[in-house]
Motif scaffolding. Structure first.
Motif, PDB file in Angstrom:
ATOM      1  N   LEU A  38       0.830  -1.203   0.000  1.00 17.27           N
ATOM      2  CA  LEU A  38       0.000   0.000   0.000  1.00 17.27           C
ATOM      3  C   LEU A  38       0.868   1.259   0.000  1.00 17.27           C
ATOM      4  O   LEU A  38       0.631   2.192  -0.778  1.00 17.27           O
ATOM      5  CB  LEU A  38      -0.909  -0.018   1.230  1.00 17.27           C
ATOM      6  N   LEU A  39       1.875   1.295   0.852  1.00 22.64           N
ATOM      7  CA  LEU A  39       2.748   2.462   0.944  1.00 22.64           C
ATOM      8  C   LEU A  39       3.568   2.637  -0.321  1.00 22.64           C
ATOM      9  O   LEU A  39       3.807   3.763  -0.778  1.00 22.64           O
ATOM     10  CB  LEU A  39       3.664   2.333   2.162  1.00 22.64           C
ATOM     11  N   LEU A  40       3.985   1.522  -0.912  1.00 22.34           N
ATOM     12  CA  LEU A  40       4.740   1.588  -2.168  1.00 22.34           C
ATOM     13  C   LEU A  40       3.878   2.187  -3.274  1.00 22.34           C
ATOM     14  O   LEU A  40       4.350   3.009  -4.077  1.00 22.34           O
ATOM     15  CB  LEU A  40       5.214   0.183  -2.556  1.00 22.34           C
ATOM     16  N   ALA A  41       2.614   1.784  -3.321  1.00 16.23           N
ATOM     17  CA  ALA A  41       1.697   2.325  -4.324  1.00 16.23           C
ATOM     18  C   ALA A  41       1.510   3.823  -4.139  1.00 16.23           C
ATOM     19  O   ALA A  41       1.485   4.589  -5.112  1.00 16.23           O
ATOM     20  CB  ALA A  41       0.356   1.604  -4.242  1.00 16.23           C
ATOM     21  N   LEU A  42       1.391   4.263  -2.901  1.00 18.35           N
ATOM     22  CA  LEU A  42       1.195   5.686  -2.635  1.00 18.35           C
ATOM     23  C   LEU A  42       2.403   6.517  -3.055  1.00 18.35           C
ATOM     24  O   LEU A  42       2.250   7.671  -3.474  1.00 18.35           O
ATOM     25  CB  LEU A  42       0.926   5.900  -1.148  1.00 18.35           C
ATOM     26  N   ARG A  43       3.575   5.958  -2.942  1.00 15.69           N
ATOM     27  CA  ARG A  43       4.799   6.698  -3.269  1.00 15.69           C
ATOM     28  C   ARG A  43       5.123   6.653  -4.758  1.00 15.69           C
ATOM     29  O   ARG A  43       6.064   7.320  -5.197  1.00 15.69           O
ATOM     30  CB  ARG A  43       5.970   6.142  -2.458  1.00 15.69           C
ATOM     31  N   ASP A  44       4.354   5.886  -5.530  1.00 12.15           N
ATOM     32  CA  ASP A  44       4.593   5.750  -6.971  1.00 12.15           C
ATOM     33  C   ASP A  44       3.651   6.688  -7.724  1.00 12.15           C
ATOM     34  O   ASP A  44       2.447   6.433  -7.799  1.00 12.15           O
ATOM     35  CB  ASP A  44       4.347   4.299  -7.405  1.00 12.15           C
ATOM     36  N   PRO A  45       4.151   7.796  -8.297  1.00 12.97           N
ATOM     37  CA  PRO A  45       3.259   8.746  -8.975  1.00 12.97           C
ATOM     38  C   PRO A  45       2.560   8.162 -10.193  1.00 12.97           C
ATOM     39  O   PRO A  45       1.562   8.715 -10.654  1.00 12.97           O
ATOM     40  CB  PRO A  45       4.199   9.893  -9.378  1.00 12.97           C
ATOM     41  N   ASP A  46       3.040   7.048 -10.701  1.00  8.15           N
ATOM     42  CA  ASP A  46       2.425   6.444 -11.879  1.00  8.15           C
ATOM     43  C   ASP A  46       1.416   5.358 -11.521  1.00  8.15           C
ATOM     44  O   ASP A  46       0.776   4.791 -12.400  1.00  8.15           O
ATOM     45  CB  ASP A  46       3.515   5.839 -12.784  1.00  8.15           C
ATOM     46  N   PHE A  47       1.258   5.073 -10.227  1.00  4.80           N
ATOM     47  CA  PHE A  47       0.288   4.056  -9.826  1.00  4.80           C
ATOM     48  C   PHE A  47      -1.114   4.620 -10.017  1.00  4.80           C
ATOM     49  O   PHE A  47      -1.440   5.711  -9.527  1.00  4.80           O
ATOM     50  CB  PHE A  47       0.503   3.666  -8.359  1.00  4.80           C
ATOM     51  N   PRO A  48      -1.998   3.917 -10.733  1.00  2.00           N
ATOM     52  CA  PRO A  48      -3.286   4.516 -11.107  1.00  2.00           C
ATOM     53  C   PRO A  48      -4.310   4.622  -9.994  1.00  2.00           C
ATOM     54  O   PRO A  48      -5.260   5.394 -10.112  1.00  2.00           O
ATOM     55  CB  PRO A  48      -3.789   3.580 -12.207  1.00  2.00           C
ATOM     56  N   TRP A  49      -4.154   3.845  -8.915  1.00  6.58           N
ATOM     57  CA  TRP A  49      -5.177   3.838  -7.868  1.00  6.58           C
ATOM     58  C   TRP A  49      -4.681   4.489  -6.584  1.00  6.58           C
ATOM     59  O   TRP A  49      -4.995   4.063  -5.484  1.00  6.58           O
ATOM     60  CB  TRP A  49      -5.639   2.407  -7.575  1.00  6.58           C
ATOM     61  N   ARG A  50      -3.920   5.571  -6.709  1.00  6.99           N
ATOM     62  CA  ARG A  50      -3.380   6.227  -5.520  1.00  6.99           C
ATOM     63  C   ARG A  50      -4.466   6.804  -4.613  1.00  6.99           C
ATOM     64  O   ARG A  50      -4.329   6.755  -3.381  1.00  6.99           O
ATOM     65  CB  ARG A  50      -2.378   7.309  -5.926  1.00  6.99           C
ATOM     66  N   PRO A  51      -5.573   7.347  -5.128  1.00  8.22           N
ATOM     67  CA  PRO A  51      -6.644   7.774  -4.207  1.00  8.22           C
ATOM     68  C   PRO A  51      -7.178   6.622  -3.362  1.00  8.22           C
ATOM     69  O   PRO A  51      -7.425   6.791  -2.158  1.00  8.22           O
ATOM     70  CB  PRO A  51      -7.717   8.327  -5.151  1.00  8.22           C
ATOM     71  N   ALA A  52      -7.352   5.447  -3.969  1.00  6.08           N
ATOM     72  CA  ALA A  52      -7.816   4.285  -3.212  1.00  6.08           C
ATOM     73  C   ALA A  52      -6.778   3.884  -2.163  1.00  6.08           C
ATOM     74  O   ALA A  52      -7.132   3.547  -1.017  1.00  6.08           O
ATOM     75  CB  ALA A  52      -8.091   3.120  -4.156  1.00  6.08           C
TER      76      ALA A  52
END
Length: 432
Positions: A112-126
Motif C-alpha cells: 500500500l505504501l509503495l503504491a502511494l509513493r509511486d506517482p504512476d500508480f493509477p489507484w493512488r486515491p484508493a
C-alpha cells in the motif's frame, strides 16, 4: 382428557413448525459466509476477489470487506496476486487496493505504501483512503507529504488520516488546505480545524452555502451546498434546530439569505469572521461559456477549462480564475471546434468507462444544453484513443493557454504544462 392433551401437543408442534418456516426466508436471504470459527475455502476467497475486482459497483466494496474479515488466508492470497510490479498490483483494482489498509498484514501494508509513493500508480486515491482508515504513527511523515499531493482525492484522504492520528501539531499545514483549489479538500480541512478548536474555520462551510455556480449544465454550486451543510449542521451544537436552512434553496432566495445571516450571527457574533481567499468565495461570475475541456486523470489530476466569446479563459470550478486571451483567440478556437465536432458526426463516446476521462463540451449561442464528446479509458494507455478530428483541436486548446499566470493561484500555476501532460496521459501524444 387424553384428546385435550393430544390437541395441545399438536398445537405446540404446529406452532414450532410455523416458527421454523418463518425463519426460512431470512436464512435464504442472509449473506452466505462461513461461520467465524470456520476458515473460508480458497475457492471462496478467489470468488470474493473476483467480485471485488470486476463485480458491480455496489458489490465490489462488500466483497472486499468479506476478504478483510477472512483475515490471514485472504491477505496471503492477495499478496500472491499483487505480484512484484506496480502493474501487477494495479490489476487488482481500486477496491482491493483500498482494502489493503484494513488487513493486519505488514507485507500488504508495505504494498500500500509503495503504491502511494509511486506517482504512476493509477489507484493512488484508493491507496490513500486505505491508509487513512488505520494510519500508523510511523506513517505520519507520509501523511503530511500527501497533504500537497497533485491529486485532490489523495489530499482529502490525507486530511482523514490526520484526523485518525489526531495530529493537532500539523494545524498549520492543515490550515493551508483552506486555500486548496478543490472545494472538497477545503471543506474537510475546515471541518477538522473546527473539531480541533478553531470554529472560525466554519466560515468556509458557511460561504459554500451561498454558492450557485455551474459548470455548463452541472450544478456544482448546489452540490457544494449539500456537502457543506452536512458538515456544518453536525458542528452547530443544536443551533441548526433553531436556524432553518435547506441546501436546495437557490442561494439568492430571501429565505436562504436570511438563514445564512442568522447562521453567521450565531457563529461569529463574538468573533470576527476570517478573510476567505478569492478562490473559495461564493462569487458567480458571468462566464457565458461556449467551449469547455474537462480532464480527469487518475495520475495527473483534474482540470476544468472554459472559453467564452469575449476572449476569456476561465479555470476551475466555483469562483473560477479569469485569464484574458489575445484578441481573436476565441473565434479561432470556436471555428476549429465546430469543424472537429462536425467531422465526428453522431459519435459522442470513444473508449470504455474507466478512471480516465477527457470531455469536450460545446454550447454555441442559442443552444439550450451543451453537447459532450467524451474519451474514457482505464489506467492503461490506449493507442489511437483520441479521434483524429480532436487531435488538432486539443493542440490548439493547449496553445491558447497563457504561458504566464498568477503564481499565487494553484489552479493556474504552470497551467499549460500540466494540461498538456494530462492530455497525453489520457488520449496520447498531441498532434503537431
Amino acid at each position: 382428557m387424553n384428546l385435550t392433551l393430544a390437541a395441545r401437543a399438536a398445537h405446540a408442534c404446529f406452532a414450532t413448525v410455523g416458527a421454523c418456516l418463518a425463519l426460512i426466508p431470512w436464512a435464504l436471504a442472509a449473506p452466505q459466509e462461513p461461520p467465524r470459527a470456520q476458515q473460508p475455502t480458497s475457492e471462496q476467497i478467489d470468488q470474493w476477489i473476483e467480485h471485488a475486482r470486476g463485480g458491480r459497483p455496489a458489490v465490489r466494496p462488500q466483497a472486499a470487506q468479506r476478504l478483510v474479515r477472512a483475515g490471514e488466508p485472504a491477505a496471503a492470497r492477495l499478496l500472491a496476486l499483487s505480484g512484484s510490479t506496480s502493474l501487477e498490483c494495479a490489476a487488482l483494482g481500486p477496491d482491493l487496493i483500498e482494502a489493503f489498509g484494513s488487513f493486519e498484514s505488514p507485507p500488504l501494508r508495505a504494498k500500500l505504501l509503495l503504491a502511494l509513493r509511486d506517482p504512476d500508480f493509477p489507484w493512488r486515491p484508493a491507496a490513500a483512503r486505505g491508509l487513512a482508515g488505520k494510519p500508523k504513527t510511523a506513517e505520519r511523515a507520509l501523511v503530511l507529504e500527501l497533504l500537497s499531493d497533485p491529486l485532490a482525492a489523495v489530499r482529502a484522504a490525507a486530511i482523514d488520516a490526520l484526523r485518525a492520528l489526531d495530529a493537532q501539531d500539523a494545524r498549520e499545514l492543515l490550515a493551508a488546505r483552506l486555500a486548496d483549489e478543490d472545494d472538497r479538500v477545503r471543506r474537510r480541512a475546515a471541518a477538522l480545524l473546527c473539531d480541533w478548536g478553531d470554529r472560525t474555520a466554519l466560515a468556509w462551510l458557511l460561504e459554500d452555502l451561498a454558492r450557485g455556480d455551474a459548470f455548463f449544465d452541472r450544478t456544482t454550486g448546489q452540490m457544494a451546498r449539500y456537502e457543506a451543510w452536512t458538515f456544518l449542521k453536525q458542528r452547530l451544537e443544536g443551533t441548526s434546530r433553531s436556524l432553518a436552512f435547506q441546501p436546495q434553496w437557490p442561494p439568492s432566495d430571501a429565505q436562504a439569505v436570511e438563514a445564512r445571516g442568522a447562521l453567521a450571527q450565531a457563529l461569529f457574533s463574538a468573533a470576527k469572521s476570517p478573510a476567505i481567499p478569492q478562490l473559495a468565495r461564493a462569487a458567480q461570475p458571468a462566464i457565458d461559456e461556449v467551449l469547455g475541456l474537462e480532464l480527469r486523470s487518475c495520475r495527473k489530476g483534474e482540470f476544468f477549462l472554459r472559453w467564452n466569446a469575449r476572449d476569456e479563459l476561465w479555470v476551475g470550478l466555483g469562483n473560477a480564475a479569469r485569464l484574458p486571451l489575445a484578441p481573436g483567440t476565441s473565434e479561432k478556437l470556436f471555428a476549429a471546434a465546430d469543424a472537429a465536432f462536425r467531422k465526428l458526426g453522431a459519435e459522442r463516446f470513444f473508449g470504455e468507462p474507466g478512471c480516465d476521462l477527457e470531455d469536450y463540451l460545446w454550447r454555441p449561442p442559442g443552444a439550450a444544453r451543451a453537447e459532450v464528446f467524451r474519451l474514457s479509458k482505464g489506467p492503461q494507455a490506449v493507442p489511437g484513443l483520441r479521434p483524429a478530428a480532436l487531435q488538432e483541436l486539443a493542440r490548439l486548446l493547449v496553445a491558447s493557454l497563457p504561458a504566464e499566470t498568477d503564481a499565487s493561484d494553484p489552479r493556474t500555476t504552470e497551467l499549460a504544462r500540466r494540461v498538456r501532460e494530462a492530455l497525453i496521459a489520457l488520449g496520447g501524444e498531441l498532434a503537431g
